[in-house]
Design a protein around this motif. Structure first.
Motif, mmCIF file in Angstrom:
data_model
loop_
_atom_site.group_PDB
_atom_site.id
_atom_site.type_symbol
_atom_site.label_atom_id
_atom_site.label_comp_id
_atom_site.label_asym_id
_atom_site.label_seq_id
_atom_site.Cartn_x
_atom_site.Cartn_y
_atom_site.Cartn_z
ATOM 1 N N LYS A 76 -39.270 -44.770 19.173
ATOM 2 C CA LYS A 76 -38.707 -43.987 18.071
ATOM 3 C C LYS A 76 -39.155 -42.526 18.156
ATOM 4 C CE LYS A 76 -38.798 -43.577 13.021
ATOM 5 N NZ LYS A 76 -39.356 -44.147 11.757
ATOM 6 N N HIS A 77 -40.458 -42.324 18.384
ATOM 7 C CA HIS A 77 -40.980 -40.963 18.469
ATOM 8 C C HIS A 77 -40.428 -40.228 19.688
ATOM 9 C CE1 HIS A 77 -44.755 -42.029 15.864
ATOM 10 N NE2 HIS A 77 -43.645 -41.931 15.151
ATOM 11 N N LYS A 79 -37.465 -40.687 21.002
ATOM 12 C CA LYS A 79 -36.082 -40.333 20.673
ATOM 13 C C LYS A 79 -36.044 -39.126 19.743
ATOM 14 C CE LYS A 79 -31.663 -41.043 20.978
ATOM 15 N NZ LYS A 79 -30.965 -40.862 22.272
ATOM 16 N N GLU A 80 -36.963 -39.090 18.772
ATOM 17 C CA GLU A 80 -37.021 -37.951 17.858
ATOM 18 C C GLU A 80 -37.332 -36.660 18.613
ATOM 19 O OE1 GLU A 80 -39.949 -39.057 15.011
ATOM 20 O OE2 GLU A 80 -38.576 -40.299 13.816
ATOM 21 N N ASN A 84 -34.881 -33.408 18.827
ATOM 22 C CA ASN A 84 -35.359 -32.088 18.408
ATOM 23 C C ASN A 84 -35.290 -31.066 19.547
ATOM 24 O OD1 ASN A 84 -35.940 -32.908 15.781
ATOM 25 N ND2 ASN A 84 -38.042 -33.496 16.295
#
Length: 313
Positions: A76-77, A79-80, A84
């Motif tokens: 998840k991190h 992908k974030e 960004n």
């Protein structure tokens, strides 16, 4: 008739250039100044920009071997960070259509990740922001920007978080060590040319090598005569080289300091400051540490953080 001094270069020596710039992005405020500086430099040098973010994995080690901690959270991190970084690229590309922007995410140690890109993309310079904050963890382990400075296999430009100095018209070039002076001078001349600026040579030596440093300083000064580069020159004797350079920078309000990546004294003790940390902590302008790429750093540290678990029982 003007006299021109010709420097003889080795056939393997590359001409001074800045064609690919890598910016270390950590999505904090110190990234902003570094990115803006990269844009200004890219325009002057007709260079491309790689927006780089390193993603660190976390794992534990027990008797069954290494295991990832929260793989779904890690994914998840990641992908974030990817989203960004792409958002940042799109915004910059829209504002600066004349520059080519690329993105890259690493998941090794920050040094291994950066050096892989330096090699694969022929990066000429890495720009990283510095906050100037030295907590106990940074003192012991080293901040990310300091890790990049000491580990990257190309020149590194440290951009202070609160600096808005994006053009380099007044360039301080200390002559303090004998290594790679001609190569450093070439990149200094290139930057001065692109910024329509001038070079201020500052010879600075302690008592131990004053004759050799003074000869090298005179040779570099003479090589600038007859060229198109505007320059000034001065020489001081001091054993506190970092302090002397910092003082000269503040007194004349220079825009950039260009230094050889060479520390004539390593750590005097565990808590002592070497030349690099002295100069970083005592200046508030961008610092360019020149590396010619011949010295490579192999980082064998595992990526992520180990949390060693004891055997049960």
């Amino acid at each position: 008739m003007a006299t021109f001094v010709t420097t003889i270069h080795n056939d393997m020596e590359k001409p001074a250039k800045i064609k690919t710039i890598l910016v270390a992005i950590d999505f904090t405020e110190k990234t902003d100044s570094a990115t803006i500086l990269a844009v200004h430099m890219a325009r002057r040098h007709h260079a491309r920009i790689i927006l780089f973010h390193n993603f660190t994995n976390f794992f534990i080690i027990d008797r069954t071997g290494r295991q990832m901690v929260g793989e779904e959270t890690v994914s998840k991190h990641y992908k974030e960070a990817e989203i960004n970084l792409e958002r940042m690229k799109s915004s910059l590309q829209k504002s600066y259509s004349d520059i080519t922007f690329m993105t890259s995410i690493g998941n090794d140690t920050i040094i291994n990740s950066i050096n892989k890109i330096i090699q694969s993309e022929d990066v000429d310079i890495v720009i990283t922001g510095t906050s100037g904050k030295q907590g106990i963890r940074e003192l012991i382990l080293g901040s990310s920007s300091y890790q990049i400075l000491t580990g990257a296999n190309c020149s590194v430009l440290l951009m202070p978080e609160n600096s808005h100095q994006y053009t380099f018209e007044k360039i301080l070039v200390p002559v303090r060590v004998l290594e790679k002076l001609n190569e450093k001078l070439e990149i200094s001349k290139l930057i001065a040319e692109k910024n329509k600026g001038f070079i201020s040579l500052l010879g600075v030596s302690g008592d131990e090598k004053i004759t050799e440093i003074r000869k090298a300083f005179i040779k570099i000064r003479e090589s600038l005569k007859g060229t198109d580069t505007e320059y000034y020159a001065s020489f001081v004797v001091s054993n506190d080289k970092a302090i002397e350079i910092s003082k000269a920078s503040k007194d004349a309000e220079f825009d950039l300091i260009i230094l050889n990546y060479h520390d004539e004294e390593s750590w005097k003790s565990f808590f002592a400051e070497n030349f690099f940390k002295q100069i970083i902590n005592n200046t508030s302008v961008p610092l360019l540490f020149f590396k010619d790429g011949e010295t490579t750093v192999q980082n064998s540290e595992p990526s992520g953080y180990d949390i060693t678990m004891p055997f049960p029982g």
